[in-house]
Design a protein around this motif. Sequence first.
Motif, short mmCIF file in Angstrom:
data_model
loop_
_atom_site.label_atom_id
_atom_site.label_comp_id
_atom_site.label_asym_id
_atom_site.label_seq_id
_atom_site.Cartn_x
_atom_site.Cartn_y
_atom_site.Cartn_z
N ALA A 1 -7.42 94.59 -19.77
CA ALA A 1 -8.32 93.97 -18.80
C ALA A 1 -7.47 93.04 -17.94
O ALA A 1 -6.37 92.63 -18.33
CB ALA A 1 -9.41 93.19 -19.51
N GLU A 2 -7.98 92.69 -16.78
CA GLU A 2 -7.23 91.81 -15.87
C GLU A 2 -6.84 90.50 -16.56
O GLU A 2 -5.75 89.97 -16.33
CB GLU A 2 -8.08 91.52 -14.63
N ASP A 3 -7.72 89.99 -17.40
CA ASP A 3 -7.44 88.75 -18.12
C ASP A 3 -7.03 89.01 -19.58
O ASP A 3 -7.12 88.14 -20.43
CB ASP A 3 -8.63 87.80 -18.08
N GLY A 4 -6.55 90.23 -19.84
CA GLY A 4 -6.12 90.59 -21.18
C GLY A 4 -4.95 89.72 -21.64
O GLY A 4 -4.17 89.22 -20.82
N ALA A 5 -4.83 89.56 -22.95
CA ALA A 5 -3.80 88.68 -23.50
C ALA A 5 -3.07 89.35 -24.65
O ALA A 5 -3.63 90.17 -25.38
CB ALA A 5 -4.43 87.37 -23.98
N THR B 1 -12.30 99.61 -37.68
CA THR B 1 -13.03 99.06 -36.54
C THR B 1 -14.22 98.24 -37.01
O THR B 1 -14.79 98.50 -38.07
CB THR B 1 -13.54 100.18 -35.60
N ALA B 2 -14.54 97.24 -36.22
CA ALA B 2 -15.73 96.42 -36.42
C ALA B 2 -16.16 95.90 -35.06
O ALA B 2 -15.40 95.18 -34.41
CB ALA B 2 -15.45 95.26 -37.37
N ASP B 3 -17.32 96.34 -34.62
CA ASP B 3 -17.81 95.97 -33.29
C ASP B 3 -16.75 96.30 -32.23
O ASP B 3 -16.38 97.44 -32.10
CB ASP B 3 -18.24 94.50 -33.26
N GLU B 4 -16.25 95.29 -31.53
CA GLU B 4 -15.29 95.51 -30.45
C GLU B 4 -13.84 95.33 -30.90
O GLU B 4 -12.94 95.21 -30.08
CB GLU B 4 -15.58 94.54 -29.29
N ILE C 1 -8.42 96.45 -23.06
CA ILE C 1 -7.91 95.51 -24.06
C ILE C 1 -8.02 94.08 -23.53
O ILE C 1 -7.48 93.75 -22.48
CB ILE C 1 -6.44 95.83 -24.42
N LYS C 2 -8.73 93.26 -24.32
CA LYS C 2 -8.85 91.84 -23.99
C LYS C 2 -7.83 91.00 -24.75
O LYS C 2 -7.44 89.95 -24.29
CB LYS C 2 -10.26 91.33 -24.32
N LEU C 3 -7.41 91.48 -25.92
CA LEU C 3 -6.48 90.72 -26.74
C LEU C 3 -5.79 91.64 -27.73
O LEU C 3 -6.44 92.49 -28.35
CB LEU C 3 -7.22 89.63 -27.52
N ILE C 4 -4.48 91.45 -27.86
CA ILE C 4 -3.73 92.03 -28.98
C ILE C 4 -3.07 90.86 -29.70
O ILE C 4 -2.35 90.07 -29.08
CB ILE C 4 -2.65 93.04 -28.55
N ALA D 1 0.06 94.08 -39.07
CA ALA D 1 -1.32 94.38 -38.69
C ALA D 1 -1.51 93.88 -37.27
O ALA D 1 -1.02 92.80 -36.92
CB ALA D 1 -2.30 93.68 -39.62
N GLU D 2 -2.17 94.67 -36.44
CA GLU D 2 -2.50 94.23 -35.09
C GLU D 2 -4.01 94.25 -34.93
O GLU D 2 -4.65 95.27 -35.16
CB GLU D 2 -1.86 95.13 -34.03
N ALA D 3 -4.53 93.10 -34.54
CA ALA D 3 -5.95 92.98 -34.24
C ALA D 3 -6.10 93.10 -32.73
O ALA D 3 -5.50 92.32 -31.99
CB ALA D 3 -6.48 91.65 -34.72
N THR D 4 -6.87 94.09 -32.29
CA THR D 4 -7.05 94.32 -30.86
C THR D 4 -8.53 94.25 -30.52
O THR D 4 -9.35 94.94 -31.12
CB THR D 4 -6.49 95.71 -30.46
N HIS D 5 -8.84 93.40 -29.55
CA HIS D 5 -10.21 93.25 -29.06
C HIS D 5 -10.35 94.12 -27.81
O HIS D 5 -9.62 93.92 -26.83
CB HIS D 5 -10.48 91.78 -28.75
N VAL D 6 -11.27 95.08 -27.86
CA VAL D 6 -11.48 96.01 -26.75
C VAL D 6 -12.91 95.85 -26.25
O VAL D 6 -13.86 95.96 -27.02
CB VAL D 6 -11.25 97.47 -27.21
#
Length: 126
Positions: free
Chosen positions: A25-29, A71-74, A108-111, A98-103
Amino acid sequence: METVKASYAAILDRGDLEGFLSFFAEDGALVEADSLPYGGRFVGADAIRGALIKMMESFSAFSFKPDVYATADEWVIAYGTFEVTVRSNGKQVSFPLAEATHVVDGRIKLINPVYGDTAAILEALK
């Protein structure tokens, strides 16, 4: 999970940094452990690109081979083995990662990687 697997294929299988960044995402981190030479929180494509280039300058080879995805939610959690070869001295390091990625909406909003042993990387970089 599709987004995470496709982003991994871009960067890990094809070495396509720009392709990898296109999944954010534009504000992804990206968050890397502060103890590492490329550590910190990087927001936006330019900052993430800079962090990854700095990481790639440290290593002549790196890989992440997930054995498990959950996976869990997003959120997608990928767990597997991280391996690097230090560019300056040829030392190799391998440990669990382990990588936690918020999609959100396919972007992708966060890795946030959770390293099994950052001390091993720091020792190898000496």
